[in-house]
Design an enzyme around this catalytic site. Structure first.
Site, mmCIF file in Angstrom:
data_model
loop_
_atom_site.group_PDB
_atom_site.id
_atom_site.type_symbol
_atom_site.label_atom_id
_atom_site.label_comp_id
_atom_site.label_asym_id
_atom_site.label_seq_id
_atom_site.Cartn_x
_atom_site.Cartn_y
_atom_site.Cartn_z
ATOM 1 N N HIS A 1 0.832 -1.208 0.000
ATOM 2 C CA HIS A 1 0.000 0.000 0.000
ATOM 3 C C HIS A 1 0.871 1.264 0.000
ATOM 4 C CE1 HIS A 1 -4.001 -1.804 0.087
ATOM 5 N NE2 HIS A 1 -3.437 -2.761 0.785
ATOM 6 N N ASP B 1 2.473 1.934 -3.169
ATOM 7 C CA ASP B 1 2.649 2.329 -4.584
ATOM 8 C C ASP B 1 1.824 3.562 -4.958
ATOM 9 O OD1 ASP B 1 0.241 0.823 -4.625
ATOM 10 O OD2 ASP B 1 0.808 -0.374 -6.390
ATOM 11 N N LEU C 1 -2.492 -12.480 -5.946
ATOM 12 C CA LEU C 1 -1.229 -12.695 -6.666
ATOM 13 C C LEU C 1 -1.328 -12.090 -8.071
ATOM 14 C CD1 LEU C 1 -0.504 -16.384 -5.550
ATOM 15 C CD2 LEU C 1 0.389 -14.268 -4.545
ATOM 16 N N SER C 2 -2.275 -11.178 -8.234
ATOM 17 C CA SER C 2 -2.376 -10.365 -9.452
ATOM 18 C C SER C 2 -2.747 -11.127 -10.709
ATOM 19 C CB SER C 2 -1.071 -9.612 -9.699
ATOM 20 O OG SER C 2 -0.866 -8.727 -8.666
ATOM 21 N N SER C 3 -3.760 -11.966 -10.598
ATOM 22 C CA SER C 3 -4.220 -12.627 -11.823
ATOM 23 C C SER C 3 -4.785 -11.587 -12.790
ATOM 24 C CB SER C 3 -5.261 -13.699 -11.506
ATOM 25 O OG SER C 3 -6.324 -13.140 -10.786
ATOM 26 N N GLU D 1 -7.407 -1.103 -15.364
ATOM 27 C CA GLU D 1 -7.951 -1.469 -14.048
ATOM 28 C C GLU D 1 -8.772 -0.295 -13.475
ATOM 29 O OE1 GLU D 1 -6.636 -4.577 -12.556
ATOM 30 O OE2 GLU D 1 -8.052 -4.344 -10.907
ATOM 31 N N ASP E 1 1.505 -4.032 -9.514
ATOM 32 C CA ASP E 1 1.212 -5.371 -10.044
ATOM 33 C C ASP E 1 1.524 -5.452 -11.541
ATOM 34 O OD1 ASP E 1 0.245 -5.499 -7.516
ATOM 35 O OD2 ASP E 1 -1.869 -5.612 -8.068
ATOM 36 N N TYR F 1 -10.477 -1.035 -0.750
ATOM 37 C CA TYR F 1 -9.200 -0.590 -1.324
ATOM 38 C C TYR F 1 -9.289 0.899 -1.690
ATOM 39 C CZ TYR F 1 -5.060 -0.436 -4.327
ATOM 40 O OH TYR F 1 -3.848 -0.111 -4.885
HETATM 41 C C1 GLA Z 1 -3.128 -4.303 -4.942
HETATM 42 C C2 GLA Z 1 -2.960 -3.166 -5.944
HETATM 43 C C3 GLA Z 1 -1.520 -2.651 -5.949
HETATM 44 C C4 GLA Z 1 -1.032 -2.328 -4.541
HETATM 45 C C5 GLA Z 1 -1.334 -3.482 -3.588
HETATM 46 C C6 GLA Z 1 -1.021 -3.133 -2.155
HETATM 47 O O1 GLA Z 1 -2.388 -5.416 -5.347
HETATM 48 O O2 GLA Z 1 -3.317 -3.583 -7.232
HETATM 49 O O3 GLA Z 1 -1.412 -1.532 -6.791
HETATM 50 O O4 GLA Z 1 -1.601 -1.140 -4.080
HETATM 51 O O5 GLA Z 1 -2.695 -3.888 -3.651
HETATM 52 O O6 GLA Z 1 0.342 -2.916 -1.975
#
Ligand code: GLA
Length: 388
Positions: free
Chosen positions: A34, A36, A126-128, A161, A173, A223
């Site tokens: 958190h 970025d 894990l950013s799918s 996004e 991500d 978020y």
């Molecule tokens: C998600 C968001 C990222 C980042 C993280 C927390 O993965 O997509 O940009 O803010 O949360 O670090």
């Protein structure tokens, strides 16, 4: 699935062969959470699993989207690509990316038949979704010859996004998915987008990812609330010291201005961000000096701050992290990604891994009634074409 199996699945779906195949990975963030969207540092690495995209041109004025992971099929006219679909349609992710090409003045005059398959567990933090965005951006960049660099492809994914999924995420991500390199983590300054690739070759230690199987819901609004709370802190601090981002403040600066943040929640959020940026810098320095113990301790402190000040953990993530801290041979453990479910990341000595899986798994079931999954992370390369 092997590449041959994917090719056969494409043939079954479209009655022809794919002309090109691309891949882009998911990521695990080692530390810097958190930070970025606050202009701070992050330290993610690309994983060896991610999303594959198989494609070939068609003679219709349409892009057809299919996925082996989800049943819904979408067929969009080339003129329909810039309007998001309702009801959280999965095709919004690739469409959002294509819409960014159009926004940048690229005209899409050719139809395509696309098939995705991903092996990043969905909803695991894990950013799918970033993997799907970046593989689409990478593929269209190659096919249309637009020549964007990897950083631009990450920005395209992030904008998709924002505009098509409504999550006001930072750049981490998509950046990790685009710029990852095998056996390296990316030390990224999210304000300037300058980065260093730092080798992560740990002697006798593994990066273990533990999945809560409690899906995170980034789009649930929690978020975006955090993003707004940080902006409020910036605004209140700026009355005495103009800043663009919280990450500009050192701990000493923060101590001087924190009284200006009258909103109690925003104050705690800002305290996390300032502390986390410092921890990330310290952790990278420790890693470069071979001090893995210190790196691990900073990971654990990061979790505590995300739990108490940022409030993005919850029973499942806390149970996994707290159980991990008790195991001999664990150097550190923390939640990774957005939070509210998803995964933890831990540094575990090789000989302790079986005990780790047994003890953490057992304690997790006891506390939550859920079964966790454990993976040993392999750090892989960023987006690329699959050449055979
Ligand atoms: C998600 C968001 C990222 C980042 C993280 C927390 O993965 O997509 O940009 O803010 O949360 O670090």
């Amino acid at each position: 699935m092997t590449i041959d199996q994917l090719k056969s699945a494409y043939e079954a779906a479209y009655q022809k062969s794919a002309t090109d195949i691309f891949f882009s990975p998911g990521r695990v963030n080692l530390i810097g959470e958190h930070t970025d969207y606050n202009g701070g540092f992050v330290f993610p690495c690309a994983l060896s699993f991610g999303t594959y995209l198989l494609i070939s041109p068609n003679s219709e004025q349409k892009i057809n989207f299919r996925s082996l992971n989800i049943d819904a099929v979408y067929s969009l006219e080339l003129t329909q690509l810039t309007t998001p679909l309702p009801n959280k349609a999965w095709a919004n992710y690739p469409m959002g990316v294509i819409a960014q090409f159009i926004k940048r003045g690229v005209s899409i005059t050719q139809g395509y038949d696309i098939l995705f398959w991903g092996n990043v567990p969905a909803g695991a933090g894990l950013s799918s979704s970033a993997a799907m965005e970046v593989v689409t951006a990478f593929a269209f960049n190659e096919l249309l010859g637009t020549g964007y660099d990897r950083t631009e492809l990450a920005k395209i994914g992030q904008a998709a996004e924002h505009e098509f999924a409504g999550v006001m995420c930072g750049i981490m991500d998509q950046f990790a998915s685009a710029q990852g390199q095998k056996d390296h983590a990316i030390y990224l300054n999210c304000d300037t987008l300058e980065f260093d690739l730092v080798p992560v070759k740990l002697e006798g230690i593994k990066v273990v990812v533990s999945n809560t199987h409690s899906p995170h819901h980034l789009d649930s609004g929690a978020y975006n609330d955090r993003v707004r709370q940080c902006q409020l802190a910036v605004q209140q601090i700026s009355a005495v010291r103009p800043i663009k981002n919280l990450a500009e403040l050192s701990q000493a600066d923060f101590n001087q201005v924190e009284h200006t943040i009258t909103d109690e929640v925003a104050h705690r959020r800002a305290r996390h961000v300032v502390g986390e940026v410092q921890r990330t810098k310290d952790a990278v320095e420790a890693l470069q000096q071979g001090n893995i113990e210190k790196f691990g301790e900073l990971m654990t402190q990061s979790h505590i701050s995300l739990r108490d000040d940022y409030e993005v953990t919850g029973l499942q993530l806390d149970s996994l992290a707290e159980a991990a801290w008790k195991v001999d041979g664990v150097l550190g453990s923390r939640m990774t990604g957005g939070g509210f479910g998803g995964c933890t990341v831990s540094l575990v000595r090789d000989e302790a891994i079986p005990t780790f899986i047994e003890q953490v798994g057992a304690e997790y079931i006891k506390k939550t009634g859920l079964k966790a999954d454990f993976y040993i992370a392999e750090i892989g390369d960023g987006a690329h074409r699959i050449v055979e």
